[in-house]
Scaffold this active site. Structure first.
Site, PDB file in Angstrom:
ATOM      1  N   GLU A 429       0.833  -1.219   0.000  1.00 58.19           N
ATOM      2  CA  GLU A 429       0.000   0.000   0.000  1.00 58.19           C
ATOM      3  C   GLU A 429       0.864   1.264   0.000  1.00 58.19           C
ATOM      4  OE1 GLU A 429      -3.258  -1.206  -0.271  1.00 58.19           O
ATOM      5  OE2 GLU A 429      -3.273   0.828  -1.068  1.00 58.19           O
TER       6      GLU A 429
HETATM    7  C1  LIG Z   1       2.127  -9.881   0.622  1.00 54.71           C
HETATM    8  C2  LIG Z   1       2.015  -8.782  -0.388  1.00 54.71           C
HETATM    9  C3  LIG Z   1       0.754  -8.361  -0.808  1.00 54.71           C
HETATM   10  C4  LIG Z   1       0.632  -7.366  -1.787  1.00 54.71           C
HETATM   11  N1  LIG Z   1      -0.609  -7.040  -2.274  1.00 54.71           N
HETATM   12  C5  LIG Z   1      -0.703  -6.239  -3.370  1.00 54.71           C
HETATM   13  C6  LIG Z   1      -1.949  -6.053  -4.039  1.00 54.71           C
HETATM   14  O1  LIG Z   1      -2.980  -6.572  -3.617  1.00 54.71           O
HETATM   15  N2  LIG Z   1      -1.964  -5.301  -5.168  1.00 54.71           N
HETATM   16  C7  LIG Z   1      -0.842  -4.719  -5.681  1.00 54.71           C
HETATM   17  O2  LIG Z   1      -0.931  -4.061  -6.703  1.00 54.71           O
HETATM   18  N3  LIG Z   1       0.359  -4.867  -5.064  1.00 54.71           N
HETATM   19  C8  LIG Z   1       0.450  -5.616  -3.925  1.00 54.71           C
HETATM   20  N4  LIG Z   1       1.663  -5.790  -3.311  1.00 54.71           N
HETATM   21  C9  LIG Z   1       2.830  -5.102  -3.833  1.00 54.71           C
HETATM   22  C10 LIG Z   1       3.310  -3.984  -2.917  1.00 54.71           C
HETATM   23  O3  LIG Z   1       2.417  -2.919  -2.931  1.00 54.71           O
HETATM   24  C11 LIG Z   1       4.729  -3.618  -3.366  1.00 54.71           C
HETATM   25  O4  LIG Z   1       5.568  -4.676  -2.959  1.00 54.71           O
HETATM   26  C12 LIG Z   1       5.185  -2.296  -2.803  1.00 54.71           C
HETATM   27  O5  LIG Z   1       4.486  -1.236  -3.389  1.00 54.71           O
HETATM   28  C13 LIG Z   1       6.688  -2.056  -2.999  1.00 54.71           C
HETATM   29  O6  LIG Z   1       7.082  -2.287  -4.313  1.00 54.71           O
HETATM   30  P1  LIG Z   1       8.341  -3.237  -4.608  1.00 54.71           P
HETATM   31  O7  LIG Z   1       8.101  -4.517  -3.881  1.00 54.71           O
HETATM   32  O8  LIG Z   1       8.536  -3.311  -6.067  1.00 54.71           O
HETATM   33  O9  LIG Z   1       9.538  -2.522  -3.913  1.00 54.71           O
HETATM   34  P2  LIG Z   1      10.431  -1.341  -4.543  1.00 54.71           P
HETATM   35  O10 LIG Z   1       9.544  -0.325  -5.144  1.00 54.71           O
HETATM   36  O11 LIG Z   1      11.475  -1.951  -5.390  1.00 54.71           O
HETATM   37  O12 LIG Z   1      11.086  -0.732  -3.234  1.00 54.71           O
HETATM   38  C14 LIG Z   1      12.237  -1.293  -2.595  1.00 54.71           C
HETATM   39  C15 LIG Z   1      12.746  -0.293  -1.557  1.00 54.71           C
HETATM   40  O13 LIG Z   1      13.134   0.919  -2.222  1.00 54.71           O
HETATM   41  C16 LIG Z   1      12.436   2.024  -1.690  1.00 54.71           C
HETATM   42  N5  LIG Z   1      12.106   2.947  -2.776  1.00 54.71           N
HETATM   43  C17 LIG Z   1      11.598   2.666  -3.992  1.00 54.71           C
HETATM   44  N6  LIG Z   1      11.398   3.787  -4.689  1.00 54.71           N
HETATM   45  C18 LIG Z   1      11.758   4.816  -3.914  1.00 54.71           C
HETATM   46  C19 LIG Z   1      11.762   6.227  -4.049  1.00 54.71           C
HETATM   47  N7  LIG Z   1      11.306   6.824  -5.141  1.00 54.71           N
HETATM   48  N8  LIG Z   1      12.237   6.975  -3.028  1.00 54.71           N
HETATM   49  C20 LIG Z   1      12.667   6.402  -1.891  1.00 54.71           C
HETATM   50  N9  LIG Z   1      12.672   5.071  -1.692  1.00 54.71           N
HETATM   51  C21 LIG Z   1      12.214   4.282  -2.690  1.00 54.71           C
HETATM   52  C22 LIG Z   1      11.186   1.445  -1.055  1.00 54.71           C
HETATM   53  O14 LIG Z   1      10.665   2.291  -0.021  1.00 54.71           O
HETATM   54  C23 LIG Z   1      11.691   0.120  -0.538  1.00 54.71           C
HETATM   55  O15 LIG Z   1      12.282   0.292   0.728  1.00 54.71           O
HETATM   56  C24 LIG Z   1       1.797  -6.749  -2.298  1.00 54.71           C
HETATM   57  C25 LIG Z   1       3.065  -7.145  -1.846  1.00 54.71           C
HETATM   58  C26 LIG Z   1       3.170  -8.162  -0.933  1.00 54.71           C
HETATM   59  C27 LIG Z   1       4.550  -8.613  -0.516  1.00 54.71           C
END
Ligand SMILES: Cc1cc2nc3c(=O)[nH]c(=O)nc-3n(C[C@H](O)[C@H](O)[C@H](O)COP(=O)(O)OP(=O)(O)OC[C@H]3O[C@@H](n4cnc5c(N)ncnc54)[C@H](O)[C@@H]3O)c2cc1C
Length: 587
Positions: A429
């Protein structure tokens, strides 16, 4: 481990912080009388403690299972879901035009808190459906609303939210799923989404997927994104071309299927546009704003459940050796360090509950009362509720493991499950890092900073109104100091334009923490004031009210000074973050 819904506490916060009696005077909320609120909390509490909670541990052990494209939930989940919809719980906060009960969001949130404490993995199904309902209520055409909203609101069907793709996580604008217009006015969706919560399951007949995708001529980035509704089962009863091709093995929430969804494997995934072309992010934000408060509530809910377990264990476990000698048989709750942990859990949980309810009630005031100031407050608080409360969910459930000692680290007490479950909430989220950037980059500046100024002025006034002596008087200097530090940090944050933006970003996360602690401390002070008044009037449960005053003092003395001390770290800037070259970090 059993779960006892904290109904007296929830009632108190709903009255003193959300001001539910005043909310119930707004048009549309008249039904939220004190009797109905009491009945709802009691009955939902029975469902949570009697039906959802007993499934929490077996659900964690069995997990959701995918076989031949079908996801099966652990035994008992489908029956429990039926009880949930038969009881009318799915429709509490939704619009009456489509069968909802139209009750305040904050009351629905209190119920959601109970269900989440009882069984977080299961409650995600309801939370995602609620988000889909919000988006469709606000943005879908009357035809789509007629077909899908009534069944989502009754709970007969469930909803999902599909943003994430392998290359598009925090960077939603990088998504590649495509939508091609079709001659009949619908669209054909083609793409793969990952991590989709409750993307496939066997507890309801249909799943309404809300999917972000790009039209062929769409501009790059978030501007080119549109929102589509892709049902698992189409209106003519046939299966849509969408399927779950994998589920994740993960740290916690094992009974919540986290699905990889393939839309359009055979070129026939029918989608219907929600809102205007290119306006997908706006529609998704409607869904996410509610969902972010609800995710914040997950922090509250898990902290509450973990606290209850730790307290019960500490009252039972005997370890004699005392600081300063002596071999008397004492229960660990008598040791000061264990008391410290329990009081930290109790006080912080009450602070984040108050924050989340204040936030949800501001959403209600904004919608029902067309109150612009409330809308500004809701916007300002949402990233704080999401991030501070979920960080606390993790820290407090970790503290609960500590109270259990070795028994917390092994699985059989359930304490470890709470920590494992809590860990996702700071990630999904919008990660908590992204929430902090949203707070400093967008929310502080809204309407020229009017909303944080109004909030800080309210806090300042309430500090001034505290009596100079007694328990309440002792609270004032702590809150005053924390507020002064937060104000200084805010002025620094909002003054950093142009080339100082990296400094703002470097301080964002500790700044959000300062904000959460200060507002949480203030809301406990407000409760202590209300408790003092009720004690003087001879109303209410005296033991509960006295505990409120002590809890506010504990938070003021033990936790608020952390906010005061964070002014330095928040305003130090980014220099040292980058002073060691990247290769040096790996050396
Ligand atoms: C159990 C689970 C349920 C989920 N359910 C849903 C769902 O129902 N629908 C859906 O669409 N998604 C869902 N997600 C996805 C979730 O919303 C994403 O994992 C989340 O938004 C983070 O994206 P990412 O995993 O690609 O991490 P990344 O975006 O790669 O982030 C990795 C790290 O880098 C940091 N970071 C990234 N960009 C920036 C920036 N611009 N500035 C500063 N820091 C940054 C982040 O804060 C984090 O610490 C789910 C994930 C999980 C694990």
């Amino acid at each position: 481990m059993t779960y006892a819904p904290p109904i007296a506490e929830q009632r108190f916060v709903l009255d003193t912080i959300a001001d539910l009696p005043a909310l119930a005077r707004l048009p549309g909320f008249e039904a939220a009388t004190p009797d109905l609120v009491e009945a709802i909390l009691n009955e939902a509490g029975k469902l949570a403690s009697g039906v959802f909670a007993p499934l929490n541990w077996p659900g964690d052990q069995a997990g959701a299972v995918l076989a031949d494209g079908v996801v099966t939930l652990p035994t008992g989940f489908a029956d429990a879901y039926k009880l949930y919809i038969d009881g009318g719980w799915a429709s509490l906060g939704s619009h009456p035009a489509h069968g909802g009960q139209g009750l305040p969001f904050v009351l629905a949130s209190a119920v959601q808190e109970q269900l989440t404490s009882a069984n977080m993995a299961f409650s995600l199904c309801m939370m995602l459906s609620q988000g889909a309902i919000e988006a469709l209520q606000a943005h879908a055409s009357p035809e789509l609303q007629a077909t899908y909203l009534t069944k989502l609101i009754s709970g007969e069907w469930t909803g999902t939210m599909n943003l994430t793709e392998p290359q598009a996580g925090s960077d939603v604008g990088a998504l590649r799923t495509r939508a091609e217009p079709h001659a009949d006015g619908s669209y054909r969706i083609d793409g793969t989404k990952i991590y989709i919560t409750w993307g496939e399951h066997d507890v309801a007949d249909n799943i309404v997927h809300l999917v972000l995708a790009r039209l062929p001529d769409a501009p790059p980035g978030t501007k080119g994104i549109s929102l589509f509704l892709c049902p698992k089962v189409l209106p003519d009863g046939s299966r849509n071309d969408v399927k779950c091709i994998g589920i994740e093995h993960k740290l916690g929430i094992h009974a919540s299927p986290t699905c990889t969804m393939r839309f359009g494997e055979h070129g026939g995934c029918v989608g219907y546009l929600v809102g205007d072309e290119g306006a997908g992010m706006r529609a998704m934000f409607t869904m996410m704003n509610h969902a972010r408060i609800n995710v914040g509530l997950q922090g509250v809910a898990i902290a509450e459940r973990a606290y209850q377990g730790a307290l019960a264990y500490a009252r039972d476990r005997v370890q004699s050796a005392r600081f300063g000698g002596g071999r008397d048989a004492v229960r660990i709750i008598e040791h000061a360090d264990v008391r410290r942990m329990l009081m930290t859990m109790k006080a912080t949980t009450e602070a984040i509950r108050a924050l989340a309810y204040l936030n949800a009630a501001a959403v209600d005031r904004a919608h029902a009362g067309h109150d612009a100031a409330a809308a500004g407050l809701a916007d300002l608080l949402t990233p704080v509720t999401k991030a501070y409360a979920t960080d606390m969910g993790v820290e407090l459930s970790s503290l609960a493991v500590q109270v259990f000692g070795g028994m917390g680290y092994v699985e059989e007490t359930g304490a470890a499950q709470h920590l494992r479950d809590a860990r996702i909430a700071p990630i999904y989220e919008g990660t908590n890092g992204i929430q902090a950037l949203d707070l400093v980059g967008r929310k502080l500046g809204q309407d020229g900073g009017a909303h944080w100024r109004a909030l800080f002025a309210d806090i300042r006034q309430e500090v001034r109104d505290l009596p100079p002596k007694g328990d309440l008087g002792q609270l004032a200097p702590y809150l005053d100091d924390a507020l002064a530090a937060l104000e200084n940090a805010t002025v620094w944050m909002t003054g950093n334009g142009g080339d100082k933006l990296p400094d703002t970003a470097a301080g964002a996360t500790p700044y959000l923490r300062m904000f959460g602690i200060t507002v949480g401390g203030w809301l406990l002070v407000r409760q202590a004031v209300a408790a003092t008044e009720q004690l003087a009037a001879g109303t209410g449960d005296a033991a509960f009210l006295r505990a409120k005053i002590v809890t506010a003092r504990f938070f003021a003395e033990q936790i608020l000074p952390q906010a005061t001390a964070m002014l330095g770290p928040v305003t130090r800037g980014a220099e040292l973050f980058y002073a060691i070259p990247e290769d040096g970090l790996a050396a």
